[in-house]
Design an enzyme around this catalytic site. Structure first.
Site, PDB file in Angstrom:
ATOM      1  CB  SER A 174      64.720 171.214 100.636  1.00 51.15           C
ATOM      2  OG  SER A 174      64.426 172.576 100.818  1.00 51.15           O
TER       3      SER A 174
ATOM      4  CB  SER B  11      61.518 172.782 102.460  1.00 52.02           C
ATOM      5  OG  SER B  11      61.751 171.875 101.392  1.00 52.02           O
TER       6      SER B  11
ATOM      7  CE  LYS C 297      59.458 169.031 100.890  1.00 52.21           C
ATOM      8  NZ  LYS C 297      60.717 169.603 100.354  1.00 52.21           N
TER       9      LYS C 297
END
Lengths: 498, 492
Positions: free
Chosen positions: B178, B154, B79
């Site tokens: 997230s 997210s 990420k």
């Protein structure tokens, strides 16, 4: 501003509280492993943590905590078993994270007090104790360099993250005389400076900013409530601190006398113009939005840690002063001067150890007198004094055993200071300063002086004691200062009586 | 064999690597090819095939020298919240466009040490703020199951990459949901360990007291392997928990019989869509049929999670994001007056709307006169919620419920209404506030128009009980095949 020349400033009380930032003597920063050494090329001592790069986190330097504990124990404060680091948020180009990690609601050191001796013109020295509110750990910011970059500002982050102990007093300085109030503030600051250097937690270098004092100054009519205060910054010497406080107190009194009022603000002292100038007022004071730093756990200090630090504490100045006074039979004043810093105290004890018993007073007089004067004149320190403890002891041994008199001793000291001769004995020999205690030789000099100064002899016999001193002076002169003054006295009285 | 490499579990890949039937370079090429082919998903923000292949060659060389290890040569996507030395680290923000970190995040470093090969950096909501991935400065990620739906956020790039099998594993971060919400929306397994278990060093901070690194994987078993390598004490992170490294695969085979599953009534109240509820209740029935007992429990203050979270998280974010001032790195405005103006303009230009909104909220709740009423009060309620979890765990071993109220929503559906977007994290925020470990595993699909959109089951355990939690998830996955399903467009 216009100074009201009519005002004599009597009938006002000056109230002062002090905040001092002492840079802690750790090798690395408070939240990173970067070096804290002063004077490196800009930004060469800033790690990824100090630069606040994305993803970095602070890790507390336990050495900084240890120094805070040392300080707290030395001032008789409470060491908080649990204290909290908070973020103080504001934007400034030399504040890399956009916040400073400090302690806010729960500081590591709580309470305590510091004793000092206040000296100044127009009053006898006296002891004063100032209560401390707190001392907390925090990190320093970097530096903005606005010169040397046309139209731009430079940022040096070497100082960012340097550990500081901010020491805050109660407004305990409350004095009706402006000069004396400033003297109390300076006495406190000096005592604090000597304590932190004594403890080895701060190098005390005011020029490099290792020890920075801010003064909160207000004025009031005695008995009235506290007046509005102004915080005075940039007091980077004790002399400037005194001057700034005097200026600021007068400025505030003038303002009030003129029917105006004091505005709470931060003011900068300008030593070149000897005045304080407004930096920022409370109206544009920032809201720092303090909150506990979620990157750091609460700082927990257990009793074992405190006891370990306590066991390693050096003898503190107050204890040492008491011991010097009682063990060596010194006055409080002399003992106080000798314990003003650790180096002087150590120097004194080394000298005394090398002297025959009963000569501590002699050592104290010399160290507080000639040695201190020479060190001050050279703007040096006792640690770098060219006449080390062994050499001074060698000299004082010869004073004590009567080999040389005081006058010659001063000459020997000056010679040792300038590097002439390795020991006092060598200087005494090479300069021929050995005191003349041979009675025969002295009688001959005395008789020659009496014969050459009939007028003085006549005056003495007519009752003028001054004439006697003139004759002693002549004898000393003839002996090139080497005569034993007591012996000269005795022989002269004897001959004049005869 | 190449055509099925992306359908294999990590254990299968490890076997093939160990048998020298496939090399790390083969695997890297295979997944890089799939990433290229599926660029339209917008899952990746930075790929550098030469870096990936060099890492794969290094892994093969290690194996040739006799090194073994289950993860040696297995590809992973990171990420873009984790900083990396070899790939740009942007947090999906204009503020950090092209930013190269001089160091790797601890999570990245630990996975590299066991020989995992970095495929690149995956997209996410800007600074991990969002529930739909629509807040990325580099465009939204598409949901592989239904490209008209959001992948969740997210960590939407992470979940989409794994769902589309263009990465076998992706790291992710979870602050309020997230990991779990995008895992649920994309039909994969999302794992958020105990706060403090993985290091935060090198994670671009959003809300420090909540940010937790975790994983997107196909299965709980895969997660257990990677999590064991990823987690461990890190002296660079003061909130890292000083415990020995653990083998999180140790409870995978433990049977379900005797397990007490707590079912909080607050997670099945108004607002929960019927199709999600049916899928979740079906999963609970499966557990019961395997020998578990369902226990009704209550987390009475859980519903306060959202208001608490939207005080605490923005407060921390308003401070954490202050370092992005254009002075030392990152975006700096071209035209400005004085220094203060430079900072203002750089931030106004560099941050997108959601970070700005949260900075404003956070600045407000921390400001003088409001701090006690908002921040302190929120922390008090947070404490209550954490205590409720402890109370609940006296009655049950694990808590189960839905991850989200609905399946993945469509692009633009909630973008104009921040509060309804914030409600996406209703069931995930309580676990974040308490800091307990939690997984999201696929347990079915929506109904009607939502028939192609997956549903997630959330399982939460007590602190440091990840091994048991993943074992419970794994046992479900032995009994079901939801996690094996691949969207048709990405199967071959």
């Amino acid at each position: 501003m216009a100074r009201n020349s009519q005002s004599d400033y009597t009938g006002w009380q000056v109230v002062i509280g002090l905040e001092t930032h002492a840079q802690l003597s750790t090798a690395s920063k408070i939240f990173s492993g970067a070096s804290t050494a002063f004077g490196a090329e800009p930004n060469t001592q800033a790690s990824v943590v100090d630069l606040a790069l994305p993803g970095v986190l602070p890790v507390l330097n336990r050495g900084a905590v240890e120094r805070a504990i040392r300080f707290g124990l030395a001032v008789g404060a409470t060491i908080a078993p649990r204290s909290v680091f908070a973020r103080k948020n504001y934007f400034y180009p030399d504040l890399p994270k956009g916040y400073q990690i400090s302690q806010y609601e729960i500081p590591v050191v709580q309470g305590g007090s510091l004793a000092c001796i206040v000296e100044g013109k127009g009053f006898e020295p006296y002891a004063k104790t100032v209560r401390l509110t707190r001392a907390h750990l925090e990190e320093d910011a970097g530096k903005s360099l606005h010169e040397d970059y046309s139209g731009m500002s430079g940022i040096d982050l070497n100082r960012a993250g340097t550990p500081l102990l901010e020491i805050v007093t109660e407004p305990d300085i409350q004095v009706d005389d402006i000069e004396q109030a400033a003297s109390e503030a300076v006495a406190y600051a000096r005592a604090l400076h000597s304590l932190v250097t004594w403890l080895g937690i701060c190098d005390g270098n005011m020029q490099e900013g290792s020890f920075r004092c801010d003064a909160n100054v207000s004025v009031r009519r005695p008995g009235a409530g506290l007046g509005t205060r102004c915080e005075i910054k940039n007091l980077n010497s004790f002399r400037f601190m005194h001057q700034a406080i005097v200026y600021e107190a007068k400025r505030q009194i003038d303002l009030i006398d003129a029917g105006d009022r004091v505005v709470q603000e931060t003011r900068l002292y300008d030593p070149d113009r000897d005045e304080t100038r407004s930096m920022r007022s409370k109206e544009d004071a920032m809201d720092y939005r303090y909150f506990p730093d979620p990157d750091l756990l609460p700082l927990e200090i257990d009793a074992a840690w405190i006891e370990r630090v306590r066991a390693e504490l050096p003898e503190l100045p107050a204890a040492k002063r008491t011991r010097f006074a009682s063990a060596y039979g010194l006055s409080d004043y002399d003992a106080g001067l000798l314990t003003a810093d650790a180096a002087t105290a150590g120097y004194f004890e080394q000298v005394v150890a090398a002297l025959p018993p009963g000569q501590a007073k002699l050592a104290a007089n010399w160290i507080n007198g000639d040695v201190a004067a020479a060190v001050n004149a050279a703007a040096g320190s006792i640690a770098t004094c060219p006449v080390d403890a062994a050499r001074l002891a060698g000299l004082l041994v010869r004073v004590a055993d009567g080999t040389i008199n005081q006058k010659a001793a001063k000459e020997v000291f000056a010679a040792l200071w300038s590097g002439e001769g390795a020991t006092a004995d060598a200087v005494i020999e090479s300069r021929g300063l050995r005191q003349i205690s041979d009675a025969g030789a002295l009688v001959a000099i005395v008789q020659a002086v009496l014969a050459a100064n009939p007028k003085s002899v006549e005056e003495f016999r007519a009752g003028k004691e001054k004439a006697f001193n003139a004759l002693v002076g002549q004898v000393m002169k003839q002996s090139r200062g080497k005569a034993n003054p007591q012996q000269v006295n005795d022989i002269l009285r004897d001959k004049l009586a005869g | 064999m190449n055509h099925v490499l992306h359908r294999m579990s990590l254990a299968e890949l490890a076997r093939h690597l160990a048998a020298r039937e496939v090399s790390a370079v083969d695997l890297a090429r295979h997944f890089l090819g799939r990433i290229e082919r599926h660029r339209g998903l917008n899952a990746f923000l930075d790929i550098r095939p030469e870096v990936t292949l060099a890492q794969a060659q290094a892994a093969d060389a290690r194996r040739a020298r006799g090194e073994a290890g289950a993860l040696l040569g297995i590809p992973v996507a990171h990420k873009d919240i984790f900083v990396t030395r070899d790939f740009a680290s942007t947090a999906a923000s204009r503020m950090l466009e092209g930013y190269m970190s001089p160091f790797d995040a601890t999570v990245v470093d630990r996975l590299a040490k066991v020989g995992m090969v970095t495929l690149g950096k995956v997209n996410c909501d800007e600074f991990a703020m969002g529930s739909s991935n629509e807040n990325s400065a580099y465009g939204p990620v598409l949901n592989p199951w239904d490209t008209s739906a959001v992948p969740g956020g997210s960590s939407g790039g992470s979940s989409a990459a794994v769902a589309a099998r263009i990465a076998p594993v992706a790291t992710a971060t979870d602050t309020g949901g997230s990991i779990r919400e995008p895992a649920a929306f994309c039909g994969i397994t999302g794992t958020k360990p105990t706060y403090g278990r993985p290091s935060r060093w090198g994670m671009i901070a959003f809300a420090s007291s909540l940010d937790t690194a975790g994983l997107m994987t196909v299965s709980a078993e895969d997660a257990a392997w990677v999590l064991s390598a990823m987690c461990g004490f890190d002296p660079n992170d003061s909130t890292s928990v000083d415990r020995p490294d653990e083998d999180f695969t140790r409870d995978l085979a433990r049977p379900i019989a005797g397990l007490r599953i707590g079912v909080p009534k607050e997670f099945f109240a108004a607002g929960l869509q019927p199709d999600v509820e049916r899928a979740v209740r079906g999963a609970l029935e499966t557990y019961r049929s395997m020998g578990a007992t369902l226990v009704d429990i209550s987390l009475p203050n859980a519903e306060l999670g959202i208001p608490v979270y939207y005080v605490v998280a923005p407060a921390e974010c308003s401070s954490n994001l202050s370092r992005f001032d254009g002075v030392r790195y990152g975006h700096r405005a071209k035209d400005y007056g004085d220094l203060a103006d430079m900072i203002k303009r750089s931030r106004a230009e560099g941050f997108g709307p959601e970070p700005k909104r949260r900075i404003l909220i956070g600045t407000y709740v921390l400001s003088h006169g409001y701090y006690d009423a908002y921040y302190i009060k929120a922390q008090q309620v947070r404490r209550l919620i954490a205590d409720e979890f402890q109370q609940a765990f006296t009655q049950c071993d694990v808590i189960a419920g839905p991850v989200t109220t609905s399946v993945a929503f469509g692009f633009g559906e909630k973008a104009a209404d921040p509060v309804s977007m914030y409600m996406s994290d209703l069931y995930t925020i309580p676990g974040s506030l308490a800091g307990v470990p939690s997984v999201s595993i696929p347990c079915g699909f929506g109904e009607g128009a939502n028939a192609s959109r997956p549903v997630g089951l959330q399982l939460m355990s007590n602190y440091f009980d990840e091994a048991r939690l993943l074992g419970i998830a794994h046992q479900y996955q032995l009994a079901t095949d939801w996690h094996r399903r691949v969207p048709a467009a990405f199967a071959g």
